[in-house]
Design an enzyme around this catalytic site. Structure first.
Site, PDB file in Angstrom:
ATOM      1  N   SER A  88       0.849  -1.193   0.000  1.00 17.55           N
ATOM      2  CA  SER A  88       0.000   0.000   0.000  1.00 17.55           C
ATOM      3  C   SER A  88       0.880   1.236   0.000  1.00 17.55           C
ATOM      4  CB  SER A  88      -0.905   0.004   1.226  1.00 17.55           C
ATOM      5  OG  SER A  88      -1.436   1.306   1.380  1.00 17.55           O
ATOM      6  N   HIS A  99      -1.239  -1.352  -4.303  1.00 17.73           N
ATOM      7  CA  HIS A  99      -2.495  -0.956  -3.658  1.00 17.73           C
ATOM      8  C   HIS A  99      -2.525   0.562  -3.448  1.00 17.73           C
ATOM      9  CE1 HIS A  99      -5.996  -1.905  -1.054  1.00 17.73           C
ATOM     10  NE2 HIS A  99      -5.560  -0.919  -0.271  1.00 17.73           N
ATOM     11  N   ASP A 111      -4.757   3.772  -2.021  1.00 16.29           N
ATOM     12  CA  ASP A 111      -5.862   4.119  -1.129  1.00 16.29           C
ATOM     13  C   ASP A 111      -6.392   5.517  -1.428  1.00 16.29           C
ATOM     14  OD1 ASP A 111      -6.079   1.817   0.765  1.00 16.29           O
ATOM     15  OD2 ASP A 111      -3.958   2.281   1.040  1.00 16.29           O
ATOM     16  N   MET A 148      -9.025   8.322  -0.491  1.00  8.57           N
ATOM     17  CA  MET A 148      -9.869   8.707   0.654  1.00  8.57           C
ATOM     18  C   MET A 148     -10.415  10.116   0.449  1.00  8.57           C
ATOM     19  SD  MET A 148      -7.524   7.364   3.783  1.00  8.57           S
ATOM     20  CE  MET A 148      -6.647   5.800   3.692  1.00  8.57           C
ATOM     21  N   HIS A 170      -8.338   1.154  -4.111  1.00  4.08           N
ATOM     22  CA  HIS A 170      -9.260   0.955  -2.993  1.00  4.08           C
ATOM     23  C   HIS A 170      -9.955   2.282  -2.700  1.00  4.08           C
ATOM     24  CE1 HIS A 170      -9.493  -0.063   1.630  1.00  4.08           C
ATOM     25  NE2 HIS A 170     -10.677   0.036   1.064  1.00  4.08           N
ATOM     26  N   MET A 200     -12.237   4.661  -0.771  1.00  3.26           N
ATOM     27  CA  MET A 200     -12.901   4.933   0.501  1.00  3.26           C
ATOM     28  C   MET A 200     -13.558   6.299   0.358  1.00  3.26           C
ATOM     29  SD  MET A 200      -9.822   3.418   2.804  1.00  3.26           S
ATOM     30  CE  MET A 200      -8.752   3.483   1.380  1.00  3.26           C
ATOM     31  N   MET A 208     -11.527  -5.574   5.555  1.00  4.89           N
ATOM     32  CA  MET A 208     -10.704  -4.607   6.295  1.00  4.89           C
ATOM     33  C   MET A 208     -10.387  -5.185   7.675  1.00  4.89           C
ATOM     34  SD  MET A 208     -10.036  -2.140   4.322  1.00  4.89           S
ATOM     35  CE  MET A 208      -9.114  -1.230   5.566  1.00  4.89           C
ATOM     36  N   ASP A 227      -6.600  -6.145   4.574  1.00  5.79           N
ATOM     37  CA  ASP A 227      -5.971  -4.825   4.529  1.00  5.79           C
ATOM     38  C   ASP A 227      -6.026  -4.164   5.905  1.00  5.79           C
ATOM     39  OD1 ASP A 227      -5.064  -2.313   3.814  1.00  5.79           O
ATOM     40  OD2 ASP A 227      -6.773  -1.821   2.528  1.00  5.79           O
TER      41      ASP A 227
HETATM   42  C1  DX5 Z   1      -6.279   1.835   5.511  1.00  3.75           C
HETATM   43  C2  DX5 Z   1      -5.860   1.482   4.115  1.00  3.75           C
HETATM   44  C3  DX5 Z   1      -4.732   0.542   4.046  1.00  3.75           C
HETATM   45  C4  DX5 Z   1      -3.463   1.003   4.702  1.00  3.75           C
HETATM   46  C5  DX5 Z   1      -2.783  -0.210   5.263  1.00  3.75           C
HETATM   47  O1  DX5 Z   1      -7.455   2.517   5.469  1.00  3.75           O
HETATM   48  O2  DX5 Z   1      -6.932   0.915   3.393  1.00  3.75           O
HETATM   49  O3  DX5 Z   1      -4.472   0.093   2.718  1.00  3.75           O
HETATM   50  O4  DX5 Z   1      -2.588   1.676   3.851  1.00  3.75           O
HETATM   51  O5  DX5 Z   1      -1.669   0.186   5.952  1.00  3.75           O
HETATM   52  P1  DX5 Z   1      -0.982  -0.740   7.073  1.00  3.75           P
HETATM   53  O6  DX5 Z   1      -0.538  -1.979   6.371  1.00  3.75           O
HETATM   54  O7  DX5 Z   1       0.147   0.119   7.558  1.00  3.75           O
HETATM   55  O8  DX5 Z   1      -2.021  -1.004   8.110  1.00  3.75           O
HETATM   56 ZN    ZN Z   2      -6.450  -0.059   1.435  1.00  5.93          ZN
END
Ligand code: DX5
Ligand code: ZN
Length: 215
Positions: A7, A32, A34, A36, A65, A67, A136, A174
């Site tokens: 990620s 990956h 993220d 947000m 991903h 969010m 998650m 994740d």
């Molecule tokens: C959290 C994200 C993850 C995050 C994971 O909301 O969806 O992808 O980057 O990071 P670690 O592996 O550090 O928990």
């Molecule tokens: Zn993620």
């Protein structure tokens, strides 16, 4: 063989291309990303423009991903920016089948994520449509959080359902995944491990990725 998706959230954004090249060399399977929006989760990251720039830095498949609230309106722009896998958050979808069909109409892989407190049974009616079920293992929003152990039984439940119904859906986990936790989630039935801090805060990315795969 279990797949690993680093990620990028935990990477050094000042040197993003260099960070991508460093994980590329370690035989990772996906990258990956993220996304947000500051509404569904209490953090803001980046949108399609950055995903498109990242896509120009790498041959790795992009595992995007989302969010974000009301994800339907963003699907097309993330497809255009290079997403190979596009995952929406279950809790943001009023008409999940409609959203999944929209993603699949672009001939990419469709995923749906469940927050740790969302029970597996809620996704059962849509599971056969999904290429990816993202469970998650932390509440989404930030990297570097602690793995929530109660999700282990949800992984097992999902695995059992997928086997019983002979589905092709992959299970991705994740949040808080490191080589020790990897052992547990793998045993429970996970197919793809997302790892942020475990990879990008480690001294030797390839050694950590190897440890995640072989744990
Ligand atoms: C959290 C994200 C993850 C995050 C994971 O909301 O969806 O992808 O980057 O990071 P670690 O592996 O550090 O928990
Ligand atoms: Zn993620």
């Amino acid at each position: 063989m279990i797949k690993v998706a680093p990620s990028l959230l935990s990477a050094d954004f000042k040197n993003i291309e260099r960070e991508i090249k460093r994980v590329e060399r370690c035989k990772v399977d996906l990258l990956h990303l993220d996304v947000m929006d500051g509404h569904f989760v209490p953090n803001i990251t980046f949108g399609p423009m950055i995903v498109e720039a990242i896509n120009r830095c790498t041959q790795l498949p992009l595992d995007v991903h989302l969010m974000v609230e009301a994800p339907d309106s963003f699907v097309e722009s993330f497809v255009k920016s290079g997403a190979d896998w596009l995952t929406v958050s279950y809790e943001t979808c009023r008409h999940l089948h409609r959203t999944i069909n929209l993603i699949k109409s672009f001939k990419i892989n469709a995923g749906c994520a469940l927050n740790p407190a969302t029970p597996f049974c809620l996704i059962e009616p849509a599971l056969e449509e999904l290429d990816l079920l993202l469970l998650m293992t932390v509440n989404p929003g930030f990297g570097g959080q602690k793995f929530i152990p109660s999700v282990l039984s949800k992984i097992e439940e999902a695995k059992r359902f997928i086997q019983r119904h002979k589905l092709k859906t992959k299970i991705e986990v994740d949040g808080g995944i490191n080589p020790q936790i990897a052992k547990l989630v793998k045993k429970a039935g996970a197919n793809i491990l997302v790892a942020g801090d475990a990879v990008f805060k480690s001294k030797n990315y390839c050694r950590t990725i190897k440890a995640l795969k072989e744990s």
